[in-house]
Design a protein around this motif. Structure first.
Motif, PDB file in Angstrom:
ATOM      1  N   TYR A 172       0.829  -1.208   0.000  1.00  9.72           N
ATOM      2  CA  TYR A 172       0.000   0.000   0.000  1.00  9.72           C
ATOM      3  C   TYR A 172       0.858   1.250   0.000  1.00  9.72           C
ATOM      4  O   TYR A 172       2.071   1.208   0.246  1.00  9.72           O
ATOM      5  N   SER A 173       0.215   2.359  -0.297  1.00 13.39           N
ATOM      6  CA  SER A 173       0.866   3.667  -0.192  1.00 13.39           C
ATOM      7  C   SER A 173       0.053   4.538   0.749  1.00 13.39           C
ATOM      8  O   SER A 173      -1.165   4.388   0.868  1.00 13.39           O
ATOM      9  N   LEU A 174       0.756   5.441   1.428  1.00 15.76           N
ATOM     10  CA  LEU A 174       0.099   6.382   2.333  1.00 15.76           C
ATOM     11  C   LEU A 174       0.722   7.762   2.136  1.00 15.76           C
ATOM     12  O   LEU A 174       1.923   7.940   2.319  1.00 15.76           O
ATOM     13  N   ILE A 175      -0.096   8.707   1.720  1.00 11.80           N
ATOM     14  CA  ILE A 175       0.326  10.097   1.548  1.00 11.80           C
ATOM     15  C   ILE A 175      -0.296  10.922   2.678  1.00 11.80           C
ATOM     16  O   ILE A 175      -1.488  10.794   2.951  1.00 11.80           O
ATOM     17  N   THR A 176       0.512  11.744   3.325  1.00 12.99           N
ATOM     18  CA  THR A 176       0.030  12.631   4.374  1.00 12.99           C
ATOM     19  C   THR A 176       0.386  14.064   3.995  1.00 12.99           C
ATOM     20  O   THR A 176       1.555  14.365   3.741  1.00 12.99           O
ATOM     21  N   GLU A 177      -0.626  14.933   3.950  1.00  8.40           N
ATOM     22  CA  GLU A 177      -0.428  16.331   3.560  1.00  8.40           C
ATOM     23  C   GLU A 177      -0.942  17.236   4.671  1.00  8.40           C
ATOM     24  O   GLU A 177      -1.986  16.970   5.270  1.00  8.40           O
ATOM     25  N   TYR A 178      -0.195  18.334   4.913  1.00  6.58           N
ATOM     26  CA  TYR A 178      -0.505  19.237   6.015  1.00  6.58           C
ATOM     27  C   TYR A 178      -0.856  20.630   5.509  1.00  6.58           C
ATOM     28  O   TYR A 178      -0.321  21.085   4.492  1.00  6.58           O
ATOM     29  N   THR A 179      -1.715  21.308   6.244  1.00  7.97           N
ATOM     30  CA  THR A 179      -1.966  22.721   5.968  1.00  7.97           C
ATOM     31  C   THR A 179      -0.759  23.531   6.431  1.00  7.97           C
ATOM     32  O   THR A 179       0.012  23.095   7.297  1.00  7.97           O
ATOM     33  N   ASP A 180      -0.581  24.722   5.850  1.00  6.89           N
ATOM     34  CA  ASP A 180       0.564  25.559   6.213  1.00  6.89           C
ATOM     35  C   ASP A 180       0.529  25.978   7.668  1.00  6.89           C
ATOM     36  O   ASP A 180       1.573  26.215   8.286  1.00  6.89           O
ATOM     37  N   THR A 181      -0.650  26.087   8.244  1.00  6.04           N
ATOM     38  CA  THR A 181      -0.790  26.466   9.648  1.00  6.04           C
ATOM     39  C   THR A 181      -0.687  25.273  10.588  1.00  6.04           C
ATOM     40  O   THR A 181      -0.738  25.442  11.813  1.00  6.04           O
ATOM     41  N   LEU A 182      -0.534  24.076  10.035  1.00  8.24           N
ATOM     42  CA  LEU A 182      -0.408  22.833  10.789  1.00  8.24           C
ATOM     43  C   LEU A 182      -1.570  22.633  11.764  1.00  8.24           C
ATOM     44  O   LEU A 182      -1.401  22.181  12.888  1.00  8.24           O
ATOM     45  N   ASP A 183      -2.773  22.968  11.291  1.00  6.98           N
ATOM     46  CA  ASP A 183      -3.946  22.732  12.132  1.00  6.98           C
ATOM     47  C   ASP A 183      -4.754  21.525  11.669  1.00  6.98           C
ATOM     48  O   ASP A 183      -5.712  21.116  12.325  1.00  6.98           O
ATOM     49  N   SER A 184      -4.352  20.907  10.539  1.00  5.89           N
ATOM     50  CA  SER A 184      -5.019  19.695  10.084  1.00  5.89           C
ATOM     51  C   SER A 184      -4.125  18.945   9.107  1.00  5.89           C
ATOM     52  O   SER A 184      -3.158  19.490   8.565  1.00  5.89           O
ATOM     53  N   LEU A 185      -4.466  17.685   8.901  1.00  4.38           N
ATOM     54  CA  LEU A 185      -3.743  16.857   7.935  1.00  4.38           C
ATOM     55  C   LEU A 185      -4.750  16.034   7.150  1.00  4.38           C
ATOM     56  O   LEU A 185      -5.858  15.761   7.599  1.00  4.38           O
ATOM     57  N   LYS A 186      -4.330  15.618   5.952  1.00  4.21           N
ATOM     58  CA  LYS A 186      -5.141  14.747   5.102  1.00  4.21           C
ATOM     59  C   LYS A 186      -4.311  13.536   4.727  1.00  4.21           C
ATOM     60  O   LYS A 186      -3.162  13.664   4.304  1.00  4.21           O
ATOM     61  N   THR A 187      -4.891  12.360   4.888  1.00  4.61           N
ATOM     62  CA  THR A 187      -4.212  11.137   4.480  1.00  4.61           C
ATOM     63  C   THR A 187      -4.913  10.543   3.260  1.00  4.61           C
ATOM     64  O   THR A 187      -6.135  10.629   3.127  1.00  4.61           O
ATOM     65  N   THR A 188      -4.113   9.959   2.385  1.00  2.00           N
ATOM     66  CA  THR A 188      -4.637   9.236   1.224  1.00  2.00           C
ATOM     67  C   THR A 188      -4.017   7.849   1.225  1.00  2.00           C
ATOM     68  O   THR A 188      -2.806   7.692   1.028  1.00  2.00           O
ATOM     69  N   TYR A 189      -4.847   6.852   1.476  1.00  2.00           N
ATOM     70  CA  TYR A 189      -4.402   5.460   1.551  1.00  2.00           C
ATOM     71  C   TYR A 189      -4.859   4.717   0.299  1.00  2.00           C
ATOM     72  O   TYR A 189      -6.024   4.796  -0.094  1.00  2.00           O
ATOM     73  N   THR A 190      -3.926   3.985  -0.341  1.00  2.00           N
ATOM     74  CA  THR A 190      -4.248   3.206  -1.523  1.00  2.00           C
ATOM     75  C   THR A 190      -3.742   1.786  -1.359  1.00  2.00           C
ATOM     76  O   THR A 190      -2.548   1.576  -1.103  1.00  2.00           O
ATOM     77  N   ASP A 191      -4.630   0.822  -1.496  1.00  2.00           N
ATOM     78  CA  ASP A 191      -4.262  -0.589  -1.428  1.00  2.00           C
ATOM     79  C   ASP A 191      -3.709  -0.997  -2.798  1.00  2.00           C
ATOM     80  O   ASP A 191      -4.468  -1.216  -3.745  1.00  2.00           O
ATOM     81  N   LEU A 192      -2.394  -1.092  -2.905  1.00  2.00           N
ATOM     82  CA  LEU A 192      -1.756  -1.375  -4.187  1.00  2.00           C
ATOM     83  C   LEU A 192      -1.811  -2.849  -4.564  1.00  2.00           C
ATOM     84  O   LEU A 192      -1.406  -3.222  -5.681  1.00  2.00           O
ATOM     85  N   SER A 193      -2.299  -3.691  -3.668  1.00  2.00           N
ATOM     86  CA  SER A 193      -2.436  -5.109  -3.996  1.00  2.00           C
ATOM     87  C   SER A 193      -3.656  -5.376  -4.866  1.00  2.00           C
ATOM     88  O   SER A 193      -3.817  -6.477  -5.395  1.00  2.00           O
ATOM     89  N   LYS A 194      -4.519  -4.361  -5.025  1.00  2.00           N
ATOM     90  CA  LYS A 194      -5.727  -4.490  -5.840  1.00  2.00           C
ATOM     91  C   LYS A 194      -5.671  -3.495  -6.990  1.00  2.00           C
ATOM     92  O   LYS A 194      -5.509  -2.295  -6.761  1.00  2.00           O
ATOM     93  N   GLU A 195      -5.802  -3.978  -8.208  1.00  2.00           N
ATOM     94  CA  GLU A 195      -5.661  -3.109  -9.376  1.00  2.00           C
ATOM     95  C   GLU A 195      -6.734  -2.025  -9.423  1.00  2.00           C
ATOM     96  O   GLU A 195      -6.480  -0.924  -9.893  1.00  2.00           O
ATOM     97  N   ASP A 196      -7.928  -2.341  -8.958  1.00  2.00           N
ATOM     98  CA  ASP A 196      -9.027  -1.386  -9.072  1.00  2.00           C
ATOM     99  C   ASP A 196      -9.323  -0.656  -7.762  1.00  2.00           C
ATOM    100  O   ASP A 196     -10.385  -0.051  -7.607  1.00  2.00           O
ATOM    101  N   ALA A 197      -8.393  -0.700  -6.815  1.00  2.00           N
ATOM    102  CA  ALA A 197      -8.639  -0.072  -5.517  1.00  2.00           C
ATOM    103  C   ALA A 197      -8.684   1.451  -5.648  1.00  2.00           C
ATOM    104  O   ALA A 197      -7.824   2.061  -6.295  1.00  2.00           O
ATOM    105  N   GLU A 198      -9.688   2.050  -5.059  1.00  2.00           N
ATOM    106  CA  GLU A 198      -9.810   3.502  -5.049  1.00  2.00           C
ATOM    107  C   GLU A 198      -9.083   4.078  -3.832  1.00  2.00           C
ATOM    108  O   GLU A 198      -9.143   3.507  -2.738  1.00  2.00           O
ATOM    109  N   PRO A 199      -8.403   5.202  -3.986  1.00  2.00           N
ATOM    110  CA  PRO A 199      -7.761   5.848  -2.832  1.00  2.00           C
ATOM    111  C   PRO A 199      -8.799   6.227  -1.778  1.00  2.00           C
ATOM    112  O   PRO A 199      -9.916   6.646  -2.107  1.00  2.00           O
ATOM    113  N   ILE A 200      -8.430   6.088  -0.520  1.00  2.00           N
ATOM    114  CA  ILE A 200      -9.304   6.438   0.594  1.00  2.00           C
ATOM    115  C   ILE A 200      -8.722   7.665   1.289  1.00  2.00           C
ATOM    116  O   ILE A 200      -7.587   7.630   1.778  1.00  2.00           O
ATOM    117  N   GLU A 201      -9.471   8.745   1.319  1.00  2.00           N
ATOM    118  CA  GLU A 201      -8.997   9.990   1.921  1.00  2.00           C
ATOM    119  C   GLU A 201      -9.690  10.237   3.256  1.00  2.00           C
ATOM    120  O   GLU A 201     -10.880   9.966   3.414  1.00  2.00           O
TER     121      GLU A 201
END
Length: 329
Positions: free
Chosen positions: A165-194
């Motif tokens: 799998y892959s996991l992307i973590t992105e932060y706001t410039d003020t560091l008051d929140s974060l967003k994660t995007t998880y993708t199951d790479l073992s499945k060809e048709d897996a949709e990213p989960i945010e």
């Protein structure tokens, strides 16, 4: 179930759930100890550092029928300064830390062995300078791993699971929140989960993938307390370093700045690192070089050695620094 990794590493592969003790809510004081001149807190241009480690597996001293075996592995980190975009579109000179881990192994139950597998972790983390508390901007990691499911499996087929799998973590410039995007790479048709999470802490926050680097900038003679996002629990949790021990670490073969590999003794702080958690797990034990001289810091507070327990007490992965190309300034 998604697994949790600390530090790029770390860190490894059968995944780790960590715990610690102590704590506080003060903002950390971070120095640029990865430079020869530790006072260069915001002068990060022309930074380049490369560290190479060997990874050896030490099996547990038990007679359990379920065991793990790993061949020698590698762990590499590269630090550089680059102009990168922030979430508001502006450009700024930031640190970019890339780490790469690889090890091959197999699981054994009642004398029967699984097919050999190779576990890998690739991470890239972007963050601000020491004056800005190494405030994270973004991290991305891709993981292939094989992790045990229990300490006493009934069959070899049920003894472990594989993850990709892959996991992307992105932060706001003020560091008051974060967003994660998880993708199951073992499945060809897996949709990213945010998912989005609010960062509401009274203290320093660090991205999980920059922690091992950030500890180089701390005074490890006393305990330290900070926060990070625990992806396995989908929650921001506190971490601590315990009370450090002073210990001279003997590295049998170390090359520094392209020189010939030689036996080297490094004055270190030995510390334990872990989450403060309601579900305690094992801690990682870390040996960091001490600051020799604030303006002539020979070993740059490098992580010289690390011990990472494998899940279910199957053994320990031991990381030893073998080559260091330090930033010249």
């Amino acid at each position: 179930m998604k697994k949790s990794y600390l530090g790029g590493v770390l860190l490894l592969v059968p995944a780790l759930l960590l715990t610690g003790c102590g704590g506080g809510t003060n903002t950390l004081s971070i120095s640029a100890n990865w430079y020869r001149d530790t006072g260069l807190s915001d002068q990060i241009s022309q930074t380049y550092e490369k560290l190479e480690y060997t990874v050896a597996f030490q099996p547990a001293e038990t007679n359990n029928e379920f065991k793990a075996e790993y061949e020698a592995g590698t762990y590499t980190t590269e630090l550089k300064s680059e102009r990168r975009a922030l979430s508001d579109g502006t450009q700024e000179l930031l640190y970019v830390l890339s780490t790469s881990f690889e090890i091959s192994g197999k699981f054994i139950l009642n004398g029967s062995a699984s097919e050999q597998f190779t576990d890998t972790i690739e991470c890239t983390t972007v963050f601000h300078n020491a004056r800005a508390q190494l405030k994270p901007v973004r991290s991305e990691k891709t993981i292939k791993s094989h992790a045990p499911n229990s300490q006493t499996p009934s069959t070899l087929e049920s003894a472990f699971s594989s993850y990709h799998y892959s996991l992307i973590t992105e932060y706001t410039d003020t560091l008051d929140s974060l967003k994660t995007t998880y993708t199951d790479l073992s499945k060809e048709d897996a949709e990213p989960i945010e998912n989005e999470y609010k960062i509401d802490v009274n203290g320093t926050y660090l991205d999980n993938e920059e922690i091992l680097f950030a500890l180089r900038g701390l005074n490890l003679a006393s305990s330290n307390f900070f926060y990070s996002f625990n992806s396995s629990k989908r929650a921001i949790e506190p971490l601590t370093t315990g009370t450090a021990e002073s210990e001279d670490l003997l590295v049998k073969s170390l090359s520094i700045d392209g020189g010939e590999a030689a036996e080297t003794t490094i004055p270190c702080y030995k510390v334990a690192l872990g989450y403060q958690s309601s579900n305690p797990g094992n801690t990682q034990t870390l040996w960091y070089a001490k600051t020799v001289n604030p303006t002539a810091n020979t070993y740059r507070n490098v992580l010289a050695y690390m011990e990472v327990p494998v899940m279910y007490n199957l053994g320990t992965l031991c990381y030893t620094l073998k080559a260091a190309q330090f930033t010249t300034k």
